[in-house]
Scaffold this active site. Structure first.
Site, short mmCIF file in Angstrom:
data_model
loop_
_atom_site.label_atom_id
_atom_site.label_comp_id
_atom_site.label_asym_id
_atom_site.label_seq_id
_atom_site.Cartn_x
_atom_site.Cartn_y
_atom_site.Cartn_z
N ASP A 31 41.02 52.85 -13.77
CA ASP A 31 40.32 53.84 -12.96
C ASP A 31 38.81 53.67 -13.18
OD1 ASP A 31 40.32 54.86 -15.59
OD2 ASP A 31 40.42 56.94 -14.93
N GLY A 48 36.81 54.39 -19.76
CA GLY A 48 35.67 55.16 -19.31
C GLY A 48 34.34 54.56 -19.69
N GLU A 105 44.29 50.38 -19.46
CA GLU A 105 45.13 51.48 -19.00
C GLU A 105 46.60 51.12 -18.81
OE1 GLU A 105 40.94 52.43 -18.11
OE2 GLU A 105 42.19 50.67 -17.79
N GLY A 151 38.04 57.56 -22.61
CA GLY A 151 38.15 59.01 -22.58
C GLY A 151 39.00 59.54 -23.71
#
Length: 365
Positions: A157, A126, A149, A67
């Site tokens: 996530d 992502g 992350e 992202g």
């Protein structure tokens, strides 16, 4: 170039191709791209002329680098370290992006037609969310996959904790806590991908889907992957990463006494103690349902915006690039159970992530 759409679509011989088209940023996702993908996938699901969907990334560098981390840094910097609460985090642009992104991840996992993710080159964050939940996942000799992350004070996530938690022998916990790159063979060994197609054969593979069928194209182009270097170390990883806490995992890695285990210990020790503790719990307690896992990840993501380590980690790795983050805790023993619990606590009424699940859908979705 600036006027080109960030998502390009085409249909040929019944095969719909969705190409992420931001090659200068390694096709990093933003809100408009997630919206475009959602609309296209919904249209193709209802189109009887479309028999399969292929996801690919423009350029030579990879499918998707994740992202917009700079935008997330703006929100984290504004919200962390002060008096901001869950409601303010949920009102941020980052939260709006995550809501749409996580719903897209869930929709991809239950897509009614063959959804072929070409996981060539860099596939991170992502990018894993839009590919690892596909029903057909292709890696290559150029694949470099990661859930990075924790290296920026965040937590895996996009359903990353769901897929990593299912890897045998604690290999997913290893990948989540180290944030290291996985090769194509590694990704297959961890259950993040299905088939290995050399990059030079991708054009032939994609062409064969329309000319014959997906199964025939796999039979023609897929090869036995080389040995996974991570899976080859599964014995000591299984033992070291079965420890109850991050500190104990680091100690067990050091006790192995090999260069690779020592390097692993040093890699983990350099990351945010709080993010590591939350990541370990996320992986250990991932549910059998992707939807429920995504809902829990959303809680954790909002609380990460409020945690100073996230803003600091992005600053050190992406903004200033000094690679010298000043984490909130100086050691793993300083992280309390209450701090970790707070990341997982239910959100106030009206703030939880809503993902519609049809009654007939499998509970694992």
């Amino acid at each position: 170039m600036a006027d080109e759409p960030s998502v390009v679509s085409a249909i040929d011989a019944g095969v719909a191709t969705l190409t992420l088209n931001r090659p200068k940023s390694i096709n990093a996702l933003d809100q408009s791209m997630v919206t475009a993908m959602d609309e296209l996938l919904r249209d193709w699901a209802a189109d009887p002329q479309v028999t399969a969907v292929v996801l690919a990334g423009a350029g030579e560098r990879g499918l998707c680098a994740g992202g917009d981390i700079v935008a997330i840094h703006r929100d984290a910097s504004a919200l962390s370290g002060g008096s901001a609460d869950d409601a303010e985090a949920a009102a941020s642009p980052s939260a709006a992006f995550w809501r749409d992104e996580y719903r897209l991840n869930a929709d991809i996992a239950r897509y009614p037609k063959p959804y072929v993710a070409i996981m060539d080159g860099i596939v991170m964050g992502g990018g894993v969310g839009i590919s690892a939940h596909a029903n057909t996942r292709i890696v290559t000799d150029r694949t470099r996959l990661a859930m990075p992350e924790v290296g920026i004070g965040f937590v895996p996530d996009v359903g990353g904790t769901y897929v990593l938690a299912r890897a045998a022998d604690n290999l997913g916990i290893y990948a989540g806590l180290t944030a290291g790159h996985l090769s194509g063979p590694d990704a297959i060994a961890l259950g993040l991908a299905d088939h290995y197609v050399p990059a030079d054969d991708l054009d032939a593979f994609r062409k064969a889907i329309g000319e014959t069928s997906l199964d025939a194209s796999i039979a023609k182009c897929a090869q036995q992957p080389p040995e996974s270097k991570i899976a080859a170390q599964r014995d000591w990883i299984r033992e070291a990463f079965s420890a109850d806490t991050v500190g104990e995992i680091i100690d067990r890695c050091r006790a192995v006494g090999t260069e690779e285990a020592d390097k692993t210990a040093a890699t983990i020790a350099a990351k945010s103690p709080l993010a590591l503790a939350v990541t370990l719990r996320s992986l250990r307690e991932a549910t059998p349902s992707l939807v429920e896992t995504l809902k829990r990840e959303y809680r954790v993501s909002l609380r990460s915006l409020l945690n100073p380590d996230m803003a600091e980690g992005i600053r050190a790795q992406v903004i200033d690039k000094d690679r010298n983050p000043a984490w909130r805790h100086t050691g793993h023993a300083a992280v309390t159970s209450a701090e970790v619990d707070a990341f997982f606590a239910p959100l106030p009424d009206g703030l939880e992530l809503a993902i519609n699940v049809a009654p007939q859908e499998d509970s694992s979705v």
